[in-house]
Write an enzyme that holds these catalytic residues in place. Structure first.
Site, PDB file in Angstrom:
ATOM      1  N   TYR A 156      48.171  25.867  37.421  1.00 58.35           N
ATOM      2  CA  TYR A 156      47.782  27.518  37.228  1.00 58.35           C
ATOM      3  C   TYR A 156      48.922  27.823  38.080  1.00 58.35           C
ATOM      4  CZ  TYR A 156      45.989  32.045  36.001  1.00 58.35           C
ATOM      5  OH  TYR A 156      46.166  33.144  35.815  1.00 58.35           O
ATOM      6  N   LYS A 163      48.002  36.173  41.030  1.00 58.55           N
ATOM      7  CA  LYS A 163      46.385  36.602  40.461  1.00 58.55           C
ATOM      8  C   LYS A 163      45.846  36.879  42.200  1.00 58.55           C
ATOM      9  CE  LYS A 163      46.512  36.462  36.329  1.00 58.55           C
ATOM     10  NZ  LYS A 163      47.066  37.603  35.847  1.00 58.55           N
TER      11      LYS A 163
END
Ligand code: NAD
Length: 264
Positions: A156, A163
């Site tokens: 990720y 995020k």
């Protein structure tokens, strides 16, 4: 009467009928909201326009969030059509495929910049641009993946870092807009098969892992996220701001990922 009856809601980030934005739009419509849809560019237009027609949506406008002039223009168009808006949804993220497969330590300067610009700064920019036409008491939402922001989700990478910044931005914006009773919250969705998710290396395994390891032993759907978005957009959550609401079958509460299957 629906929970969002008479509210004007703009949703950014629709790509196709698999998009989380589509789940949110369906749920908002069910609850009586007037919907406006914004999409990224020409390639998206071909997919988005037929979907908008299907729900008889009268306001469908292009906005590449990396362009200040397009953000400015989309606000003017929204003001002309809606007057004021009550709900703003940011369901946008992007990182180069390379950045989501190599080790995080090899993230490029440009890859980092682009991921941050599209996935984080655009949330700040859209919020600021729409504030003059937003009713007091409104609700602003974004989509995050907390299990990759506050913890490590292999592959990720820069998106997890983006995020984390998006979640922090949610809190800072909530502080700024609190006096106007405009709330800013994030939904942390579990793994869902979408266009954006397909760019994350090893997503298929991540998706399966979710169903195997979450307390509820199942994946979440765009409809689940839509229902949570209704809650955060409606007056039911009128004293909730700066929060990250996990819609992930409980996945994030797990420590050591050793959940046994039933019957084992
Ligand atoms: P999606 O591909 O359907 O949506 C991503 C959207 O971002 C697309 O509509 C794309 O056009 C838009 N976008 C990219 N660059 C843009 C730009 N420059 N200007 C305007 N729009 C741009 O995928 P999705 O999974 O529905 O993603 C929506 C949000 O949900 C993202 O923030 C994503 O990180 C988040 N999220 C997804 C999952 C998942 O597993 N799918 C999990 C948690 C959070």
């Amino acid at each position: 009467m629906g929970l969002l009856e008479g509210k004007n809601a703009l949703v950014f980030g629709l790509a196709n009928d698999k998009s989380i934005a589509w789940g949110i739009i369906q749920a908002f419509l069910r609850e009586g909201a007037n919907i406006g849809i914004s999409y990224a560019g020409e390639i998206m237009e071909k997919r988005v326009k037929p979907l908008a027609e299907k729900i008889n949506c009268q306001w469908v406008e292009e906005c590449d969030v990396t362009k200040d002039d397009q953000i400015e223009a989309v606000v003017k168009k929204a003001e002309k059509h809606f007057g004021k808006i009550d709900i703003l949804v940011h369901s946008i993220a992007y990182a180069g495929r390379d950045e989501l497969s190599k080790p995080y330590s090899q993230t490029s300067r440009e890859g980092f910049r682009v991921a941050m610009d599209i996935s984080v700064f655009s949330f700040v920019a859209l919020t600021n641009a729409f504030l003059p036409i937003m009713n007091d008491g409104g609700s602003i939402l974004c989509l995050t993946y907390g299990s990759g922001a506050v913890k490590v989700a292999p592959h990720y990478n820069v998106m997890g870092v983006a995020k984390a910044a998006l979640e922090s931005s949610t809190r800072y914006l909530a502080y700024d807009l609190g006096p106007r009773k405009i709330r800013v919250n994030a939904i942390s969705a579990g793994a869902i098969r979408t266009l954006a998710a397909a760019g994350v290396g090893g997503f298929r395994d991540m998706y399966k892992h979710f169903a195997d390891k979450s307390p509820m032993r199942e994946n979440v759907t765009i409809d689940d996220v839509g229902d949570a978005a209704v809650f955060l957009a409606s007056d039911l959550s009128k004293r909730i701001t700066g929060e990250i609401l996990y819609v992930d079958s409980g996945f994030n509460i797990m420590g050591v990922q050793m959940v046994e299957k039933e019957g084992e």
